[in-house]
Design a protein around this motif. Structure first.
Motif, PDB file in Angstrom:
ATOM      1  N   ARG B 626       0.856  -1.176   0.000  1.00  0.00           N
ATOM      2  CA  ARG B 626       0.000   0.000   0.000  1.00  0.00           C
ATOM      3  C   ARG B 626       0.898   1.234   0.000  1.00  0.00           C
ATOM      4  N   ALA B 627       0.482   2.271  -0.685  1.00  0.00           N
ATOM      5  CA  ALA B 627       1.258   3.510  -0.683  1.00  0.00           C
ATOM      6  C   ALA B 627       0.303   4.695  -0.541  1.00  0.00           C
ATOM      7  N   VAL B 628       0.648   5.565   0.375  1.00  0.00           N
ATOM      8  CA  VAL B 628      -0.115   6.801   0.562  1.00  0.00           C
ATOM      9  C   VAL B 628       0.864   7.959   0.436  1.00  0.00           C
ATOM     10  N   GLY B 629       0.589   8.838  -0.496  1.00  0.00           N
ATOM     11  CA  GLY B 629       1.437  10.015  -0.653  1.00  0.00           C
ATOM     12  C   GLY B 629       0.620  11.262  -0.363  1.00  0.00           C
ATOM     13  N   VAL B 630       1.192  12.160   0.411  1.00  0.00           N
ATOM     14  CA  VAL B 630       0.507  13.425   0.680  1.00  0.00           C
ATOM     15  C   VAL B 630       1.412  14.554   0.204  1.00  0.00           C
ATOM     16  N   SER B 631       0.873  15.394  -0.650  1.00  0.00           N
ATOM     17  CA  SER B 631       1.683  16.459  -1.242  1.00  0.00           C
ATOM     18  C   SER B 631       1.196  17.833  -0.826  1.00  0.00           C
ATOM     19  N   ASP B 632       2.152  18.655  -0.413  1.00  0.00           N
ATOM     20  CA  ASP B 632       1.895  20.085  -0.255  1.00  0.00           C
ATOM     21  C   ASP B 632       2.457  20.741  -1.516  1.00  0.00           C
ATOM     22  N   ALA B 633       1.616  20.753  -2.548  1.00  0.00           N
ATOM     23  CA  ALA B 633       2.017  21.340  -3.836  1.00  0.00           C
ATOM     24  C   ALA B 633       1.180  22.581  -4.104  1.00  0.00           C
ATOM     25  N   SER B 644      -2.594  11.771 -11.297  1.00  0.00           N
ATOM     26  CA  SER B 644      -1.786  10.850 -12.105  1.00  0.00           C
ATOM     27  C   SER B 644      -0.296  11.134 -11.956  1.00  0.00           C
ATOM     28  N   GLN B 645       0.030  12.410 -11.834  1.00  0.00           N
ATOM     29  CA  GLN B 645       1.429  12.782 -11.647  1.00  0.00           C
ATOM     30  C   GLN B 645       1.943  12.232 -10.310  1.00  0.00           C
ATOM     31  N   ALA B 646       1.120  12.328  -9.277  1.00  0.00           N
ATOM     32  CA  ALA B 646       1.519  11.829  -7.953  1.00  0.00           C
ATOM     33  C   ALA B 646       1.640  10.306  -7.968  1.00  0.00           C
ATOM     34  N   ILE B 647       0.700   9.659  -8.628  1.00  0.00           N
ATOM     35  CA  ILE B 647       0.749   8.195  -8.724  1.00  0.00           C
ATOM     36  C   ILE B 647       1.993   7.766  -9.505  1.00  0.00           C
ATOM     37  N   GLY B 648       2.253   8.465 -10.596  1.00  0.00           N
ATOM     38  CA  GLY B 648       3.404   8.125 -11.426  1.00  0.00           C
ATOM     39  C   GLY B 648       4.726   8.250 -10.678  1.00  0.00           C
ATOM     40  N   GLY B 649       4.814   9.246  -9.807  1.00  0.00           N
ATOM     41  CA  GLY B 649       6.026   9.409  -9.007  1.00  0.00           C
ATOM     42  C   GLY B 649       6.246   8.219  -8.095  1.00  0.00           C
ATOM     43  N   VAL B 650       5.162   7.732  -7.516  1.00  0.00           N
ATOM     44  CA  VAL B 650       5.258   6.575  -6.624  1.00  0.00           C
ATOM     45  C   VAL B 650       5.692   5.336  -7.406  1.00  0.00           C
ATOM     46  N   ALA B 692      -3.201   9.070  -3.560  1.00  0.00           N
ATOM     47  CA  ALA B 692      -2.527  10.360  -3.740  1.00  0.00           C
ATOM     48  C   ALA B 692      -3.384  11.453  -3.115  1.00  0.00           C
ATOM     49  N   LEU B 693      -2.906  12.006  -2.011  1.00  0.00           N
ATOM     50  CA  LEU B 693      -3.668  13.035  -1.300  1.00  0.00           C
ATOM     51  C   LEU B 693      -2.955  14.381  -1.436  1.00  0.00           C
ATOM     52  N   PHE B 694      -3.751  15.434  -1.384  1.00  0.00           N
ATOM     53  CA  PHE B 694      -3.188  16.782  -1.490  1.00  0.00           C
ATOM     54  C   PHE B 694      -3.656  17.642  -0.321  1.00  0.00           C
ATOM     55  N   ILE B 695      -2.779  18.513   0.129  1.00  0.00           N
ATOM     56  CA  ILE B 695      -3.194  19.515   1.114  1.00  0.00           C
ATOM     57  C   ILE B 695      -4.064  20.557   0.414  1.00  0.00           C
TER      58      ILE B 695
END
Lengths: 205, 746
Positions: B626-633, B644-650, B692-695
């Motif tokens: 499992r992968a959870v990414g949270v971005s402050d972008a 998709s960009q966040a998923i692709g990075g993972v 892929a979560l975003f602030i």
């Protein structure tokens, strides 16, 4: 894929032999193409190294004369200008060149064009019905199953076959049966979502 | 700003505007253009790694059917730009020079294995491929070195150390700390391997004008490189890249094969197509350099950092000095009084590396964030608690406030999503279905820059708005994001926005790299939209009819109409306004760039990666479960493409962590796995559902959209999160990427 017989023949090649012997035969038979080609003797060999190919691409019948060493992928891309089918490795390792041959998914870089005699080939250009996109194409757009789009035709052709084969009963199974199609942008989760939606839509595709 | 998205479901985001072209196969990539008279080029590569070409026999190839020309260093026409440039080739004793790109076919020197030594041009692809096998070369070989790991101690400072050599407080202060961690971390060489092979079609018009369909992340920079090489004015070089099949950095610069094909087309006076092979992609278009790093961390017993030392040695070629920001984040990510960094390079007999997604920061984060996890365990603290204890509220490197920083929120959001605090923190304490289970996390950061861009905006009387800029899109979805921004600003539905790119004759746009495209280009789109709205305001004000006394601020531009913001009074459609004024269109071209905000604020994007891995106790196989990414972008301007960009990075991060390793056999200086079967990249079966979560909070200073870059932080740090999770699962700390089963079973 290269015809190596020329370099194995002692003193002079099969090509040279063809040039000489075929010139005589050719003149006897006088096909115009050969006479014309005789102006450049290298071209004579090429006329005789071509073989006829009759097959169907996206519902259109084609009658071609091609070199036996031409892969289906290069025939589609370079000679028939059907560039929707992509070259990503030319070694059957990435799946970007996936097409359907008589309904089965095949890496077109690993199959010679001459092997398709009498067969029906479907490429990404033949998937939509006119302006109406195939449900898999629509699902790829909806789920954003791509970024750069280069592996996409191969992914979609593979995905359609995957569902038709009955290999889309779960996301896990889809992941396994789609693993021959590499996506370097990493759209995999979205591709799986797209395929599952089409599968669960229940329509015959 | 969100509520202004009148026609776009902000939660879903806009479908990719070029989606239909891509799913139908109609999108044309560089090699898919077939001008009349097209011929094919194939490169022949050196079997030697270092030395000189003693002889090269092209006679057989020249006699082969369909061959038009064989170009080698012996007969290559001059590339004018090569002649007065400084001699390439660093002197290892003096250290490398800045050099220049490899001058292809310029002389007989071999700098690396697989260097192009000849190019065969023939009338068909098959004939060119065959003839290329007939070229035979002999070499005077020299002793070479391709092994960074064995020679890292010989690293030298780059000639421009820049920010790399840094000290705040005392150097090596960690050595005096109550609790210390000092470890080396090795990153394997990674190859971008975008799915589209690097390709171009070069078409000359006479002797002094050329059009090139090219795979490039920067049409203007490619144009410049070709102008420089052939000494041509800007108007005589056109570079077109309407669709680009992935780049990840490999298409940021113009490589020697492009010059070769342009040269070849000129020599044979016919359009030439060159597509690299997958094997050539390993040596001709860059790679992420293998890097050996040392991290020293010192902390008090209660977890306050007292010293950070970050040293790196990276490989480069003998003819160019490639450097990247490997040690940068160690200077500002954590509050710490004593920090020192050292960055060195080691020139080897290999081709030149280049930026690969996340570039040096991804390399550095792998080491720093692994060490942070090691320190957290040494302190018996939760890794998040340890990071929060050393959280930098201001940038400690520049002593400036951050323009925005929601990293704490990222930690919190991700931890909740993945159930971080419910895990048992003890290593090797968790199991599921016969697999060892581990949780890991890490932090990523990357500069949030805004560059300069020009755009042309044209509002037509038919109600469509066309925007043009000379940029290319290798996949992130530039045209889609720009369409969303323009639709929002212009008060037009996205269907009425046409964003055109990929042609160097358009107003100059930025190269797509460093997570800056949306920020840079989006700002220009905002500016041109505002300029067109102001122009329309001038027209309505002139017209009177209920607008005579209106102020610009009081007007609403929405649904293709200008009206009073209070909803009362006159209304006029854009189309009607233009027609009434007999204007077929309003066209404005402008240049857009930021002000001095960079001097007043430190601008960074931040990300936190959480993963759960499963490690098979017998085979050592690691699966990302499992992968959870949270971005402050900053503010997310295009939801769907951002996800998709966040998923692709993972997915890229999974490759970096577990698979990717371009292996050179140092006896021969040659890659042994230069294909996609032996160089492993993630496939469907390797990739779980990625969250892929975003602030999604705007940055008030970066640009008018409040956005920050996303492409790099989506990957930066991910490999450390996996390594940390593997430690949690197994109790084994792996400090050499990729984490392959042999390292866990040994």
């Amino acid at each position: 894929m290269e015809n190596e017989s020329a370099s194995h023949a002692p003193n002079g090649s099969r090509r040279d032999f063809l040039k000489q012997s075929s010139l005589l035969t050719a003149l006897a038979l006088t096909p115009t193409a050969v006479i014309k080609a005789a102006e450049n003797d290298e071209e004579i060999a090429s006329v005789f190294e071509k073989v006829p190919l009759k097959f169907e691409v996206n519902g259109v019948k084609h009658s071609l004369s091609i070199e036996p060493r031409v892969t289906l992928l290069d025939l589609l891309r370079e000679q028939m200008k059907l560039t929707g089918t992509k070259k990503g490795c030319d070694h059957g390792q990435c799946g970007a060149c996936t097409v359907h041959i008589d309904g089965r998914r095949v890496n077109s870089c690993l199959t010679l064009a001459v092997m398709q005699e009498g067969k029906k080939v479907t490429t990404i250009e033949g998937l939509a019905n006119g302006d109406k996109l195939h449900p898999m194409q629509e699902a790829f757009i909806k789920h954003d199953g791509f970024q750069c789009g280069y592996c996409t035709p191969g992914q979609i052709m593979s995905a359609v076959a995957c569902v038709r084969e009955g290999h889309a009963s779960s996301p896990e199974q889809v992941r396994e049966y789609m693993s021959g199609n590499i996506c370097r942008c990493g759209a995999y989760p979205n591709i799986v979502d797209a395929i599952m939606e089409v599968k669960n839509g229940g329509n015959k595709i | 700003m969100g509520k202004e998205y009148l026609f776009i479901d902000e939660k879903e985001g806009l479908d990719r505007v070029d989606g239909k072209m891509k799913v139908t196969g109609k999108a044309k990539y560089a090699a898919e253009h077939h001008p009349a008279g097209l011929v094919y080029a194939i490169l022949v590569n050196s079997a030697a790694t270092k030395g000189r070409i003693k002889s090269i026999d092209t006679k057989k190839a020249e006699r082969a059917a369909g061959v038009i020309k064989v170009i080698t260093h012996a007969n290559a026409p001059k590339v004018p730009g090569y002649e007065n440039a400084p001699r390439t080739g660093g002197n290892p004793e003096k250290g490398p020079t800045l050099g220049q790109p490899l001058r292809i076919f310029h002389d007989d020197t071999i700098y690396f294995n697989n260097q192009p030594i000849a190019m065969v041009i023939a009338d068909t692809l098959e004939r060119a491929m065959h003839a290329a096998t007939l070229v035979k070369a002999e070499f005077d070989t020299e002793t070479f070195s391709t092994n960074l790991a064995a020679n890292a101690a010989k690293g030298v400072p780059p000639s421009n150390a820049g920010r790399a050599l840094y000290k705040r407080g005392d150097a090596d202060a960690y050595k005096n700390a109550e609790v210390q961690v000092e470890q080396n971390y090795v990153l394997a060489r990674e190859v971008h391997n975008p799915m589209e092979l690097h390709s171009l079609v070069a078409i000359w018009d006479g002797d002094d004008k050329v059009k090139v369909y090219e795979k490039t992340q920067g049409v203007k920079s490619s144009q410049r490189a070709i102008m420089d090489a052939f000494k041509l004015p800007e108007a005589n070089v056109q570079v077109i890249a309407e669709y680009v099949g992935g780049g990840f950095g490999a298409a940021l610069r113009t490589w020697p094969h492009t010059i070769a094909a342009v040269l070849g087309a000129k020599a044979v006076k016919r359009p030439v197509k060159l597509m690299l092979t997958r094997e050539q992609m390993f040596t001709l278009v860059g790679y992420r350099p293998m890097t050996v790093q040392k991290i020293g961390l010192g902390a008090t017993k209660d977890g306050k950092l007292t010293g950070i030392t970050h040293e790196a040695v990276a490989e480069t070629s003998m003819y160019e000095e490639f450097t990247e920001g490997t040690v940068n984040m160690s200077k500002f990510l954590y509050e710490c009084p004593n920090v020192n960094t050292v960055y060195k390079i080691l020139p080897l007999d290999i081709s030149t590396p280049t930026w690969m997604r996340g570039p040096g920061e991804a390399t550095g984060a792998w080491a720093l964030e692994s060490a942070m996890d090691e320190m957290a365990y040494a302190l018996n603290m939760d890794p998040i608690e340890f990071r929060l204890k050393n959280y930098a509220e201001r940038d400690p490197e520049r002593n400036l406030p951050f323009s925005s920083k929601f990293l704490k929120e990222c930690y919190q959001k991700g931890a909740e999503q993945i159930g971080w605090f419910k895990r048992n923190r003890q290593p090797r304490s968790m199991q599921e279905d016969g697999w060892l289970v581990g949780y890991g996390m890490s932090t990523g950061t990357f500069g949030a820059g805004r560059g300069r861009a020009s755009v042309r905006g044209t509002l037509s009387a038919d109600g469509t708005m066309t925007i043009q800029s000379a940029v290319s899109d290798s996949g992130p979805g530039t045209a889609t994001a720009m369409t969303e921004i323009a639709a929002n600003r212009m008060g037009l539905p996205p269907q009425k926005i046409i964003f055109e790119l990929g042609d160097s004759s358009m107003p100059p746009g930025p190269t797509q790299g460093g997570s800056t495209t949306t920020s840079t280009l989006g700002s220009a789109v905002v500016d041109v939209s505002e300029a067109i709205k102001k122009k329309m305001f001038e027209l309505v004000a002139k017209e009177g009819r209920g607008f005579a006394s209106a102020k610009y601020e009081d007007l609403s531009f929405s649904r293709g109409e200008i009206s009073q913001a209070n909803g009362r009074g006159a209304k006029i459609a854009y189309t009607e306004l233009l027609r009434k004024n007999n204007l077929p269109s309003i066209e404005i071209t402008l240049n857009s760039q930021g002000g001095n905000e960079r001097d007043r604020y430190s601008m960074y994007s931040f990300s936190v990666h959480f993963v759960i891995v499963r490690v098979h106790p017998t085979t050592g196989v690691v699966r990302v479960h499992r992968a959870v990414g949270v971005s402050d972008a900053g503010k997310i301007v295009s939801r769907k493409t951002a996800e998709s960009q966040a998923i692709g990075g993972v997915v890229g991060g999974i490759g970096m962590a577990l698979m990717e390793d371009a292996v050179i056999d140092h006896r021969f200086g040659r890659y042994v796995n230069s294909n996609l079967a032996d160089y492993h990249v993630p496939v469907h079966a390797d990739v779980p559902k990625i969250e892929a979560l975003f602030i999604d909070k705007p940055d008030p200073h970066t640009n008018p959209m409040g956005s920050k870059g996303l492409g790099e932080i989506a990957l930066i740090g991910f490999a450390a999160a996996v390594a940390n999770a593997v430690y949690h699962a197994t109790g084994k700390r792996i400090r050499e990427l990729p984490i392959t089963p042999d390292k866990l079973t040994g």
